[in-house]
Enzyme design. Structure first.
Site, PDB file in Angstrom:
ATOM      1  N   SER A  16     -37.785  17.257  50.681  1.00 54.43           N
ATOM      2  CA  SER A  16     -36.377  17.029  50.379  1.00 54.43           C
ATOM      3  C   SER A  16     -35.967  17.790  49.121  1.00 54.43           C
ATOM      4  O   SER A  16     -36.815  18.326  48.402  1.00 54.43           O
ATOM      5  CB  SER A  16     -36.142  15.541  50.149  1.00 54.43           C
ATOM      6  OG  SER A  16     -36.773  15.176  48.926  1.00 54.43           O
ATOM      7  N   LYS A  17     -34.676  17.757  48.879  1.00 50.69           N
ATOM      8  CA  LYS A  17     -34.143  18.415  47.687  1.00 50.69           C
ATOM      9  C   LYS A  17     -34.789  17.796  46.440  1.00 50.69           C
ATOM     10  O   LYS A  17     -35.147  18.485  45.495  1.00 50.69           O
ATOM     11  CB  LYS A  17     -32.627  18.205  47.681  1.00 50.69           C
ATOM     12  CG  LYS A  17     -31.939  18.842  46.523  1.00 50.69           C
ATOM     13  CD  LYS A  17     -30.443  18.673  46.630  1.00 50.69           C
ATOM     14  CE  LYS A  17     -29.839  18.758  45.262  1.00 50.69           C
ATOM     15  NZ  LYS A  17     -28.666  17.976  45.045  1.00 50.69           N
ATOM     16  N   ARG A  18     -34.952  16.462  46.483  1.00 48.77           N
ATOM     17  CA  ARG A  18     -35.529  15.792  45.318  1.00 48.77           C
ATOM     18  C   ARG A  18     -36.980  16.244  45.089  1.00 48.77           C
ATOM     19  O   ARG A  18     -37.407  16.435  43.960  1.00 48.77           O
ATOM     20  CB  ARG A  18     -35.445  14.277  45.488  1.00 48.77           C
ATOM     21  CG  ARG A  18     -35.411  13.621  44.134  1.00 48.77           C
ATOM     22  CD  ARG A  18     -35.022  12.159  44.168  1.00 48.77           C
ATOM     23  NE  ARG A  18     -33.801  11.881  44.896  1.00 48.77           N
ATOM     24  CZ  ARG A  18     -33.648  10.784  45.644  1.00 48.77           C
ATOM     25  NH1 ARG A  18     -34.642   9.932  45.779  1.00 48.77           N
ATOM     26  NH2 ARG A  18     -32.506  10.547  46.245  1.00 48.77           N
TER      27      ARG A  18
END
Ligand code: GLU
Length: 498
Positions: free
Chosen positions: A260-262
């Protein structure tokens, strides 16, 4: 044999994730390998989810990677328009056809009713399907007068697919997953046209793939569960079914779940190809497009053998869907950096010089090519990115503004500073300031005075560089020149003399 035609069909709902770019890449590779066409289609039927700027972002990202489509919204071929929002009249023809042939029906049910039903009834989850459809508010149980009356009242209806579940169990071949058994018994009557009159992804996608003569549908695994519906739609419309390949997910480096982006932020690895708002992109981080392509190609495709560095041409030559794995691919940041480093090392020096000039502009520094050439040659092996060339060479341009604590402990300048003190005088008199001569002069001097060569060099390095790292110290002296060398040495002496 039919000309191979594949498509990349992103929705303009934000930046592209690197997983989507991998889908684009695999499509592109296959098309080029078979001398086919690679098409870009913008899937923007869900107008509420459109994010301004995303379409431009998609196009720029593809261009950066060198994956130029043969047909796209800006390069119209024979099968346009290439934006779904502009294809509405085309869909209307087939919606009519599905309704007329009894494959689709109007449904007027209020959303609240469906939501209430969706809450569990008698332990079962409600599904709008062959079991329940006749109890619902739809055209299946209306006379034609009733229906036209309801339709005249306004566009408060959707059009649903009438799933044919009578013993519908069929076998399908997925290029990645092999044999798939599809059972339509569990299927819902999915919405094909929303109340705003726009087709849903499912309908638009099937119609477009057919009209655009797509031979291979290569897309992410998240669409596998929609495959039965798509197949039934092809059958209902009487169309030939294309080949399908569903690509595996890209997992985070450890643990469960998709990258994910995180995760990207935590890892310091951008999951987007280009900057998007406040999120860093791979391009801006310093990945070269050809390295980026190489990195994403290996996320889920196993070339077999030892080779890990592939040019785009080699990928085209070697790629096959049969070697795409069914299980997800794990993202490995270190490997990604290593791949970029291999490309940096192979780049012609002229290109590195020009890229390094741009890096130096950020530090408001301008130097001649010849100066930069020597520096790059001295430090490039250590760098993964152009920005790291600066990290490994800033002391060629400016004096260190601090001295590394660990190195100080090791070198003990407070105790050993006398060494540097001894050399400043002769150093200021040496005229020939070239690395090779300097080395010899140093050695002779140290021998004559019976000093320790390695300790002297360490002092000198710490004074000039600020750490104990870096290339040949005599090269550094030659490059920064006598005056600057002495300036840094004096400052060091001053700091560590008690
Ligand atoms: N618009 C879909 C997406 O963005 C495309 C899926 C497909 O390739 O069929 O994921």
């Amino acid at each position: 044999m039919k000309n191979m035609r594949v498509r990349f069909a992103p929705s303009p709902t934000g930046p592209l994730h690197l997983g989507s770019l991998r889908t684009a890449l695999y499509n592109y590779l296959l098309a080029k390998k078979h001398k086919g066409d690679f098409i870009l289609r913008i899937e923007d039927t869900d107008q509420d989810r459109i994010v301004p700027g995303s379409e431009d972002y998609i196009i720029e990202a593809l261009n950066w990677c060198g994956l130029t489509p043969n047909e796209s919204p800006s390069n119209i071929g024979n099968y346009g328009p290439y934006r779904q929002s502009e294809r509405k009249p085309l869909y209307d023809v087939y919606i009519r056809q599905l309704i007329d042939k009894g494959h689709a029906y109007y449904a007027f049910d209020a959303l609240e009713r469906i939501n209430t039903l969706r809450e569990k009834i008698k332990g079962e989850v409600f599904s709008y399907n062959e079991k329940t459809r006749l109890q619902m508010d739809n055209s299946l149980s209306m006379t034609s007068q009733e229906l036209s009356h309801r339709l005249q009242q306004g566009p408060q209806y959707v059009i649903r697919f009438k799933t044919n579940t009578i013993n519908e169990c069929f076998i399908l071949h997925d290029e990645v997953r092999g044999k798939l058994k599809i059972n339509t018994k569990t299927l819902e009557d999915k919405i094909l046209v929303k109340s705003d009159g726009m087709p849903t992804y499912h309908l638009a996608n099937v119609i477009d793939d057919h009209l655009m003569k797509i031979t291979h549908v290569i897309r992410g695994e998240e669409w596998l569960s929609s495959l039965p519906l798509h197949i039934l739609l092809y059958k209902a419309l009487g169309w030939e079914i294309p080949c399908f390949a569903h690509l595996p997910l890209i997992f985070k480096p450890e643990g469960k779940g998709k990258l994910s982006k995180r995760d990207g932020e935590r890892l310091g690895f951008p999951v987007f190809p280009l900057n998007w708002k406040d999120s860093l992109g791979c391009r801006e981080k310093g990945y070269f497009p050809e390295a980026f392509i190489n990195i994403i190609a290996l996320l889920g495709w196993n070339p077999g053998g030892e080779q890990e560095i592939f040019s785009l041409d080699e990928l085209i030559d070697k790629f096959s869907l049969q070697r795409v794995s069914k299980s997800g691919a794990r993202f490995d940041k270190e490997k990604a950096k290593w791949i970029n480093q291999q490309y940096l090392r192979k780049k012609p020096i002229e290109e590195l010089i020009s890229l390094f000039h741009k890096e130096l502009e950020k530090h408001k520094i301008i130097y001649k090519d010849e100066y930069l050439r020597k520096i790059i040659e001295a430090v490039k092996e250590r760098a993964h990115f152009i920005s790291e060339i600066w990290d490994h060479s800033y002391y060629f341009f400016e004096s260190p503004n601090q001295y590394d604590v660990k190195s100080i402990k090791k070198v003990e300048p407070l105790k050993n500073i006398f060494l540097l003190k001894k050399i400043t005088q002769p150093l200021s008199k040496w005229h020939n300031f070239y690395a090779s001569t300097l080395k010899k002069t140093f050695e002779d001097f140290i021998q004559k005075k019976q000093l320790c060569f390695s300790k002297m060099i360490q002092q000198m390095r710490l004074a000039l560089v600020g750490t104990l790292q870096g290339p040949d110290i005599f090269l550094i002296m030659e490059m920064i020149g006598k005056e600057e060398t002495l300036k840094r040495v004096y400052r060091f002496i001053q700091m560590f003399s008690v």
